[in-house]
Enzyme design. Structure first.
Site, PDB file in Angstrom:
ATOM      1  N   ASP A 135     -53.744   8.893   8.795  1.00  0.00           N
ATOM      2  CA  ASP A 135     -53.956   7.496   9.173  1.00  0.00           C
ATOM      3  C   ASP A 135     -52.948   6.628   8.426  1.00  0.00           C
ATOM      4  OD1 ASP A 135     -55.092   5.356  10.476  1.00  0.00           O
ATOM      5  OD2 ASP A 135     -56.700   5.097   9.022  1.00  0.00           O
ATOM      6  N   HIS A 142     -52.886  -6.970   9.478  1.00  0.00           N
ATOM      7  CA  HIS A 142     -54.101  -6.337   8.943  1.00  0.00           C
ATOM      8  C   HIS A 142     -53.982  -6.162   7.423  1.00  0.00           C
ATOM      9  CE1 HIS A 142     -57.543  -3.743   8.402  1.00  0.00           C
ATOM     10  NE2 HIS A 142     -56.758  -2.828   7.861  1.00  0.00           N
ATOM     11  N   GLU A 208     -62.312   0.333  13.408  1.00  0.00           N
ATOM     12  CA  GLU A 208     -60.907  -0.032  13.231  1.00  0.00           C
ATOM     13  C   GLU A 208     -60.221   0.231  14.561  1.00  0.00           C
ATOM     14  OE1 GLU A 208     -59.396   1.998   9.708  1.00  0.00           O
ATOM     15  OE2 GLU A 208     -60.084   0.323   8.473  1.00  0.00           O
ATOM     16  N   GLU A 210     -57.362   1.103  16.623  1.00  0.00           N
ATOM     17  CA  GLU A 210     -56.096   1.789  16.367  1.00  0.00           C
ATOM     18  C   GLU A 210     -55.643   2.537  17.621  1.00  0.00           C
ATOM     19  OE1 GLU A 210     -55.835   3.994  12.728  1.00  0.00           O
ATOM     20  OE2 GLU A 210     -57.368   2.788  11.710  1.00  0.00           O
ATOM     21  N   ASP A 242     -61.280   4.272  14.308  1.00  0.00           N
ATOM     22  CA  ASP A 242     -61.336   4.871  12.977  1.00  0.00           C
ATOM     23  C   ASP A 242     -62.461   4.199  12.175  1.00  0.00           C
ATOM     24  OD1 ASP A 242     -60.501   6.472  10.852  1.00  0.00           O
ATOM     25  OD2 ASP A 242     -59.223   4.890  10.055  1.00  0.00           O
ATOM     26  N   ARG A 246     -67.582   0.095   4.983  1.00  0.00           N
ATOM     27  CA  ARG A 246     -66.893  -0.777   4.012  1.00  0.00           C
ATOM     28  C   ARG A 246     -67.542  -0.775   2.632  1.00  0.00           C
ATOM     29  NH1 ARG A 246     -62.161  -0.868   6.413  1.00  0.00           N
ATOM     30  NH2 ARG A 246     -62.211  -1.854   8.471  1.00  0.00           N
ATOM     31  N   GLN A 249     -66.693   2.504   1.013  1.00  0.00           N
ATOM     32  CA  GLN A 249     -65.252   2.495   0.749  1.00  0.00           C
ATOM     33  C   GLN A 249     -64.917   1.713  -0.523  1.00  0.00           C
ATOM     34  OE1 GLN A 249     -63.066   0.752   4.018  1.00  0.00           O
ATOM     35  NE2 GLN A 249     -61.056   1.247   3.161  1.00  0.00           N
ATOM     36  N   LYS A 262     -64.623   7.156   5.427  1.00  0.00           N
ATOM     37  CA  LYS A 262     -63.837   7.313   6.654  1.00  0.00           C
ATOM     38  C   LYS A 262     -64.104   8.630   7.360  1.00  0.00           C
ATOM     39  CE  LYS A 262     -60.954   3.762   5.977  1.00  0.00           C
ATOM     40  NZ  LYS A 262     -60.555   2.754   6.943  1.00  0.00           N
ATOM     41  N   THR A 266     -64.651   9.763  13.764  1.00  0.00           N
ATOM     42  CA  THR A 266     -63.592   8.984  14.407  1.00  0.00           C
ATOM     43  C   THR A 266     -63.675   9.293  15.890  1.00  0.00           C
ATOM     44  OG1 THR A 266     -62.203   9.282  12.447  1.00  0.00           O
ATOM     45  CG2 THR A 266     -61.100   8.551  14.448  1.00  0.00           C
ATOM     46  N   THR A 358     -55.337   0.027  11.463  1.00  0.00           N
ATOM     47  CA  THR A 358     -55.939  -1.085  12.197  1.00  0.00           C
ATOM     48  C   THR A 358     -54.861  -2.039  12.680  1.00  0.00           C
ATOM     49  OG1 THR A 358     -57.793  -0.892  10.693  1.00  0.00           O
ATOM     50  CG2 THR A 358     -57.700  -2.884  12.038  1.00  0.00           C
ATOM     51  N   GLU A 372     -62.242  -8.276   9.226  1.00  0.00           N
ATOM     52  CA  GLU A 372     -61.379  -9.439   9.426  1.00  0.00           C
ATOM     53  C   GLU A 372     -62.024 -10.464  10.374  1.00  0.00           C
ATOM     54  OE1 GLU A 372     -58.439  -6.217  10.342  1.00  0.00           O
ATOM     55  OE2 GLU A 372     -57.033  -7.861   9.983  1.00  0.00           O
TER      56      GLU A 372
HETATM   57 MN    MN Z   1     -57.787   3.407   9.765  1.00  0.00          MN
END
Ligand code: MN
Length: 424
Positions: A135, A142, A208, A210, A242, A246, A249, A262, A266, A358, A372
């Site tokens: 990734d 971002h 995310e 992507e 993805d 949070r 993380q 993560k 996915t 992202t 965001e």
């Molecule tokens: Mn990602």
């Protein structure tokens, strides 16, 4: 480079609904299952799925360098062994067979009955056996937004960011196809600065937005792929959600980066759209300042104009579109990412998946994560059912879509969707 299958004037004898992502100019590759049969390779025009194993059996690819095990298989990895030219020839042959003036297949009722399947009779399965997943973190907006939230606007980008495409090694085993239900992950969180961590279901579950590319077999260990060579090692692309926890993380990522926040899941879209099919939608990228090191220099238009969108659909409710972004907003392009990935001699293999990171545009409404969009939870997003979201709730379905459009031709990816179930 002129690719005949991309001719915008081509029409198929298969009906293609208006605004379909899958005109004859697309010809993506995927893996299907139908009732009572094993997985096999297919493509799609409009809402018609085309069984490529059947077409192979009937000899339509006889002069191409493919074998039965390239199509009678549960991943695209075998056919990817034929490399760029092999899959280009295959896509070209499919384009010819389904072009409006070609009657070879159209007029053979027996073959048609076996090769063409209505979309709703087909189960899409994971298209690629992913050996390794990387990734990147290649959208400047971002990285800037996250830097503003967790540091400050003056130091939003870390010093390395404009010198190299930052990335990390992700988890391949938990990449699943669109539609696969997902349970909310659990893990350690640290809600209070002064108290010890707690354990429980993630409270800040995020998507995310992507795009990912899938590679062909690369060079031997020790060799590198240059930015000029990179196109020859990229098979195609898919939408890529993805997922990120949070709260998990934030506590776990120091000092080695993302891990359990993560790796729980996915989601990818089921059809791999070839890089060849995306060629007409190439655009130039941003001016890179400071100047990049020589091994990251590139020439030509290497970014791709792909409109990408995220919607959240609460249970028993209409969906709400929460982001409209574009893949062209990337600072680093795929060629640079692949060149950087291999500059140390790291070998890539057929089926490796490399995600963009992202993708956020410069405007509000173009951000690619709830982190965001809700700005760390300070700006809740109203939903059509009267509820609001800072992050993703149980039983929400998150839907991502993407397509390119030019000269009256729309080439797209369909959707990647996932419904969130409560933690186990
Ligand atoms: Mn990602």
């Amino acid at each position: 480079m002129s690719i005949a299958a991309n001719n915008p004037n081509l029409k198929s004898w298969i009906e293609v609904p208006e605004n379909s992502d899958f005109p004859i100019q697309n010809i993506p590759f995927g893996i299907i299952k139908t009732e009572g049969d094993t997985a096999r390779v297919a493509t799609r025009i409009g809402d018609t799925v085309i069984d490529l194993k059947v077409l192979f059996d009937f000899g339509y690819f006889a002069d191409l360098h493919f074998g039965l095990d390239d199509f009678d298989t549960d991943s695209l990895n075998n056919m990817m062994r034929r490399g760029k030219q092999g899959t280009r020839d295959l896509r070209s042959r499919i384009s010819e067979l389904f072009e409006a003036s070609n009657g070879d297949l159209k007029n053979n009722e027996n073959h048609l009955n076996q090769a063409l399947i209505a979309l709703d009779k087909v189960e899409m399965v994971m298209p690629v056996h992913v050996g390794d997943y990387t990734d990147f973190y290649s959208s400047e907006q971002h990285a800037y937004n996250v830097g503003c939230m967790f540091r400050d606007p003056d130091n939003a980008l870390l010093p390395n960011w404009k010198y190299l495409p930052v990335g990390y090694h992700g988890r391949a085993s938990s990449i699943v196809v669109s539609g696969t239900p997902m349970h909310r992950p659990k893990g350690q969180q640290k809600p209070s600065d002064t108290e010890p961590p707690v354990f429980g279901p993630c409270k800040l579950l995020d998507f995310e937005l992507e795009m990912a590319f899938v590679t062909y077999q690369g060079k031997p260990l020790g060799d590198s792929i240059s930015t000029a060579e990179a196109d020859d090692y990229i098979f195609g692309m898919c939408l890529f959600n993805d997922w990120s926890a949070r709260d998990i993380q934030k506590w776990e990522y120091v000092p080695l980066g993302p891990f359990l926040a993560k790796s729980f899941a996915t989601h990818v879209s089921p059809w791999i759209v070839t890089l060849d099919a995306l060629e007409p939608f190439r655009v130039s990228g941003p001016v890179q300042d400071p100047k990049v090191l020589p091994y990251l220099e590139y020439s030509g238009d290497k970014h791709v104009d792909i409109n990408i969108q995220v919607a959240i659909q609460p249970e028993n409710s209409e969906e709400k579109v929460v982001s409209n972004s574009n893949y062209k907003y990337m600072y680093w392009n795929m060629n640079q990412q692949l060149a950087h990935h291999t500059i140390n001699g790291c070998n890539v293999r057929a089926g490796d998946m490399m995600a963009s990171g992202t993708i956020s545009g410069a405007e509000e409404g173009q951000y690619g994560s709830m982190l965001e969009i809700s700005w760390k939870g300070t700006k809740p997003v109203p939903m059509p059912d009267g509820s609001e979201r800072k992050f993703i709730a149980d039983y929400d379905t998150v839907i991502m879509r993407g397509y390119s459009e030019k000269d009256g031709v729309r080439v797209g990816f369909g959707e990647v969707t996932a419904k969130i179930l409560p933690a186990k």
